[in-house]
Enzyme design. Sequence first.
Site, PDB file in Angstrom:
ATOM      1  N   CYS A 113      23.821  46.908  46.388  1.00 41.88           N
ATOM      2  CA  CYS A 113      24.345  45.682  46.075  1.00 41.88           C
ATOM      3  C   CYS A 113      25.546  44.855  45.346  1.00 41.88           C
ATOM      4  O   CYS A 113      25.307  43.604  45.494  1.00 41.88           O
ATOM      5  CB  CYS A 113      23.034  44.647  45.140  1.00 41.88           C
ATOM      6  SG  CYS A 113      21.647  45.315  46.562  1.00 41.88           S
ATOM      7  N   HIS A 253      23.898  37.405  43.001  1.00 40.29           N
ATOM      8  CA  HIS A 253      23.290  37.876  43.557  1.00 40.29           C
ATOM      9  C   HIS A 253      21.670  37.962  44.316  1.00 40.29           C
ATOM     10  O   HIS A 253      20.994  37.470  43.236  1.00 40.29           O
ATOM     11  CB  HIS A 253      23.438  39.414  43.527  1.00 40.29           C
ATOM     12  CG  HIS A 253      22.650  40.462  44.710  1.00 40.29           C
ATOM     13  ND1 HIS A 253      23.205  40.546  46.151  1.00 40.29           N
ATOM     14  CD2 HIS A 253      21.872  41.084  44.379  1.00 40.29           C
ATOM     15  CE1 HIS A 253      21.571  41.547  46.157  1.00 40.29           C
ATOM     16  NE2 HIS A 253      20.948  41.429  45.547  1.00 40.29           N
ATOM     17  N   ASN A 283      17.049  38.903  50.689  1.00 37.01           N
ATOM     18  CA  ASN A 283      18.117  39.934  49.728  1.00 37.01           C
ATOM     19  C   ASN A 283      18.753  40.529  52.028  1.00 37.01           C
ATOM     20  O   ASN A 283      18.457  41.351  51.320  1.00 37.01           O
ATOM     21  CB  ASN A 283      17.735  40.863  48.697  1.00 37.01           C
ATOM     22  CG  ASN A 283      18.906  41.730  48.570  1.00 37.01           C
ATOM     23  OD1 ASN A 283      19.424  41.635  48.962  1.00 37.01           O
ATOM     24  ND2 ASN A 283      18.178  42.067  47.615  1.00 37.01           N
TER      25      ASN A 283
END
Length: 326
Positions: A113, A253, A283
């Site tokens: 990520c 994030h 996500n």
Amino acid sequence: MYRAAITAVGAFLPERRLTNADLERLVETSDEWIVERTGIRERRILERGKGSAYMAIKAAEMALQKRGFPPEELDLVIVATVTPEHPFPATANLVSSAIGASRAWGFDLEAACSGFIYALSIGADSIASGRVKSALIIGSDKMSSIIDYRDRTTCVIFGDGAGAVLLEPTQEEVGIMDYLHQADGNGCVHLCMKAGGSVLPPSVRTVRNRLHYVYQEGRQVFKHAVVQMAAVSEALMHRHGLSSEDVAFFVPHQANRRIIEAVAQRLGFPLERVMINIDRYGNTTCATLPLCLYDYENQLKKGDNLILATFGGGFTWGALWLRWAY
Ligand code: UT7
């Protein structure tokens, strides 16, 4: 000295929506649980037969078109992804050819990520060195290709999407100002894909044992994400004497709304100055940060300070300070 400025943002989101109601039919879960524990209402899913390059190309083309930047003048293309089109060659090569970036070199960057923020840092340093005059930094992930839709602890979180930013040199006091990144390989056991790499290549056994999907120990990852994202952002801001009042937007994030809220609270950011779109996309791994910039672009003005922060598998984490350039 040159600094790299973001001069355009592009995005691509597949049309198909996977709602919480859809997931209620796949696994034992509820809209109420998902919204309360993650903040997610729906995610986008790319159709079969298309991969991360397809989304990366669309996002890249949009960024170039918005700026009117000729693709043949691009020097560097980096694609951050954990779901490359193929194990090799790099997705970046396929993207460069498809968009007509005939003189660009490039590569894929895998940092889970944190891929996009790491890639943005490399692109910015390349421009600051003077060797590279323009760079496309793309985050693209087809997470649905590595999600087990029988595992309720992961399938409710992830979605597909891509975002791209164009970097160009500037001598103004805008652009990527500084960054601070960290990594800890001990985190591998908590968030990884167990098979498909060189230590455990695909076999009948690995497929039967469902080892080609995201494996995540949610609670462990959650804890580290909150602590490390807040600490690294704080350290970066402290290095430059920045307080939360100096920052127009915190750009975290998008892994879980509760993580975003906890980090924002530790750093003193009110939620109206935190970019949040997890409710609509879930996500999207390497795409979350450019998708945030894309969604909030019309609320930004030249000179705005942004702090980007991320945490992901590896573990990898980091924060980046940029001043919006347009
Ligand atoms: O982007 C990369 C980094 N990733 C992250 O940052 C993700 C970090 N982790 C998380 O976002 C959260 O840990 C999850 C969303 C994955 C899980 O939420 P949680 O609040 O940490 O739940 P939990 O794992 O502590 O589980 C609590 C309960 C369990 O039941 P028991 O054992 O208490 O009976 C789970 O089985 O919730 C259950 N559960 C669910 N229930 C309904 C787990 N997933 C679900 C679900 N629906 N989808």
